[in-house]
Design a protein around this motif. Sequence first.
Motif, PDB file in Angstrom:
ATOM      1  N   PHE A  36       0.809  -1.214   0.000  1.00  0.00           N
ATOM      2  CA  PHE A  36       0.000   0.000   0.000  1.00  0.00           C
ATOM      3  C   PHE A  36       0.846   1.269   0.000  1.00  0.00           C
ATOM      4  O   PHE A  36       0.324   2.371   0.014  1.00  0.00           O
ATOM      5  N   VAL A  37       2.190   1.115  -0.002  1.00  0.00           N
ATOM      6  CA  VAL A  37       3.098   2.252  -0.095  1.00  0.00           C
ATOM      7  C   VAL A  37       3.777   2.216  -1.464  1.00  0.00           C
ATOM      8  O   VAL A  37       4.454   1.243  -1.806  1.00  0.00           O
ATOM      9  N   PHE A  38       3.574   3.276  -2.245  1.00  0.00           N
ATOM     10  CA  PHE A  38       4.042   3.337  -3.627  1.00  0.00           C
ATOM     11  C   PHE A  38       5.337   4.136  -3.685  1.00  0.00           C
ATOM     12  O   PHE A  38       5.330   5.353  -3.608  1.00  0.00           O
ATOM     13  N   ILE A  72      -0.635   6.036 -13.977  1.00  0.00           N
ATOM     14  CA  ILE A  72      -0.152   5.034 -13.038  1.00  0.00           C
ATOM     15  C   ILE A  72      -0.594   5.345 -11.610  1.00  0.00           C
ATOM     16  O   ILE A  72      -0.999   4.445 -10.860  1.00  0.00           O
ATOM     17  N   TYR A  73      -0.583   6.629 -11.238  1.00  0.00           N
ATOM     18  CA  TYR A  73      -1.019   6.986  -9.891  1.00  0.00           C
ATOM     19  C   TYR A  73      -2.511   6.720  -9.691  1.00  0.00           C
ATOM     20  O   TYR A  73      -2.932   6.281  -8.612  1.00  0.00           O
ATOM     21  N   GLU A  78      -6.433   3.065  -7.142  1.00  0.00           N
ATOM     22  CA  GLU A  78      -7.519   2.094  -7.317  1.00  0.00           C
ATOM     23  C   GLU A  78      -7.113   0.724  -6.772  1.00  0.00           C
ATOM     24  O   GLU A  78      -7.954  -0.029  -6.271  1.00  0.00           O
ATOM     25  N   ALA A  79      -5.811   0.418  -6.840  1.00  0.00           N
ATOM     26  CA  ALA A  79      -5.308  -0.869  -6.369  1.00  0.00           C
ATOM     27  C   ALA A  79      -5.085  -0.894  -4.854  1.00  0.00           C
ATOM     28  O   ALA A  79      -4.696  -1.926  -4.303  1.00  0.00           O
ATOM     29  N   SER A 302      -1.552  -2.571 -16.268  1.00  0.00           N
ATOM     30  CA  SER A 302      -2.031  -1.734 -15.167  1.00  0.00           C
ATOM     31  C   SER A 302      -1.423  -2.205 -13.851  1.00  0.00           C
ATOM     32  O   SER A 302      -0.924  -3.336 -13.732  1.00  0.00           O
ATOM     33  N   VAL A 303      -1.465  -1.336 -12.848  1.00  0.00           N
ATOM     34  CA  VAL A 303      -0.926  -1.678 -11.533  1.00  0.00           C
ATOM     35  C   VAL A 303      -1.634  -2.900 -10.967  1.00  0.00           C
ATOM     36  O   VAL A 303      -0.998  -3.837 -10.460  1.00  0.00           O
ATOM     37  N   LYS A 304      -2.942  -2.923 -11.063  1.00  0.00           N
ATOM     38  CA  LYS A 304      -3.705  -4.037 -10.503  1.00  0.00           C
ATOM     39  C   LYS A 304      -3.387  -5.342 -11.230  1.00  0.00           C
ATOM     40  O   LYS A 304      -3.219  -6.405 -10.605  1.00  0.00           O
TER      41      LYS A 304
END
Length: 352
Positions: A36-38, A72-73, A78-79, A302-304
């Motif tokens: 949860f930390v990007f 991306i952010y 969303e992820a 996508s990130v997800k």
Amino acid sequence: MKYKTSEKEIIKQKNKLFSKLVLAAKQAKDSGGKPFVFHFLTTLRCNCDCESCLWKDNSAKNELSLEEIKRIYLEAREAGFFITILWGGEPTLRRDITDIMKFAKYEADFAFIGMVTNGYLIPKRISEFGNDLDLILMSLDSPLQEEHDQIRVLPGLYEKIMDSVEIIKNEYPHISLQFSFSISKYNINRVDEMIALGDKLEVPIAFNVINTVRHYSTGDVDEKGQLSATDQEISDAFSRILESKRNGSHILNSEMYLKHFIGGKKPYRCHARKVFMYVNSNGDIEDCLRLDKPIANLRGISVKEAMNLPRFQQFLKDTENCDSCNSPTMIDTSYVWEDWSLIMKSGGITFG
């Protein structure tokens, strides 16, 4: 007239964020590990030339564009990501760093924006983004001006850092300002003086032992081992840091991190990658166990989708068998993952 947040309000905001962070970490653990930390390495370019740096590459190109970063952010939020740390290289070398911060905060709705910086351009640029930042971790590798500038190979840097401290404290008191002191053979003898400087300036210090070993698909490489202080030197220094912390000095390190190196570095099981995801300046999702083979590139997925890849899930499990990192972030996160009571104990993790 600029409205200045009161100290009481600042403490309230930090406590609220801390509670949210603890809840997110618990949910991540309950789900088996969902970062949860990007961490976004905004650029590899840097105006310093530190001998100990493992990341800088001023010839590197192919950085993500602002529009790619915005997409991306949004995907990251969303992820489930809600904290982001911007670093490099030197993030303030990106002309659009302010646009990135503001988009992450106000469009992607990230709750916490932090930046790791050498501080050189902070006096010039902080008016652009100071109201939007929650954390500045500023590298300071010696309490002596000439020595610090020599280590960083950037004349005038120390003076810029001192200017930054004054500006942030006076104009942006809501920002959690911290020093990062990277211990090497060049500055191991300056630990006590650094503690005294942190106390004088009222800026907490995170001491960390430089990393030297890096992992590639072809094997491990000790890239900077010749720069390390000895285990005995580190043990002695950390014993003194621990004593100073207990006596009230402005030290960020948890007691468990300091004890980790006293008497020689201890083994640990890494859980940090279940909390942090590292994305490089070209969009690669870093695989710290195989740095030459990124997990995926966010330009094409996508990130997800990337987080659902079997390789990403396997990566989170594989990292448990690695304990080469010396970073307090990695080690403290790993300890707390296994014992939640540590986060509330005296001498535990603090955010400054």
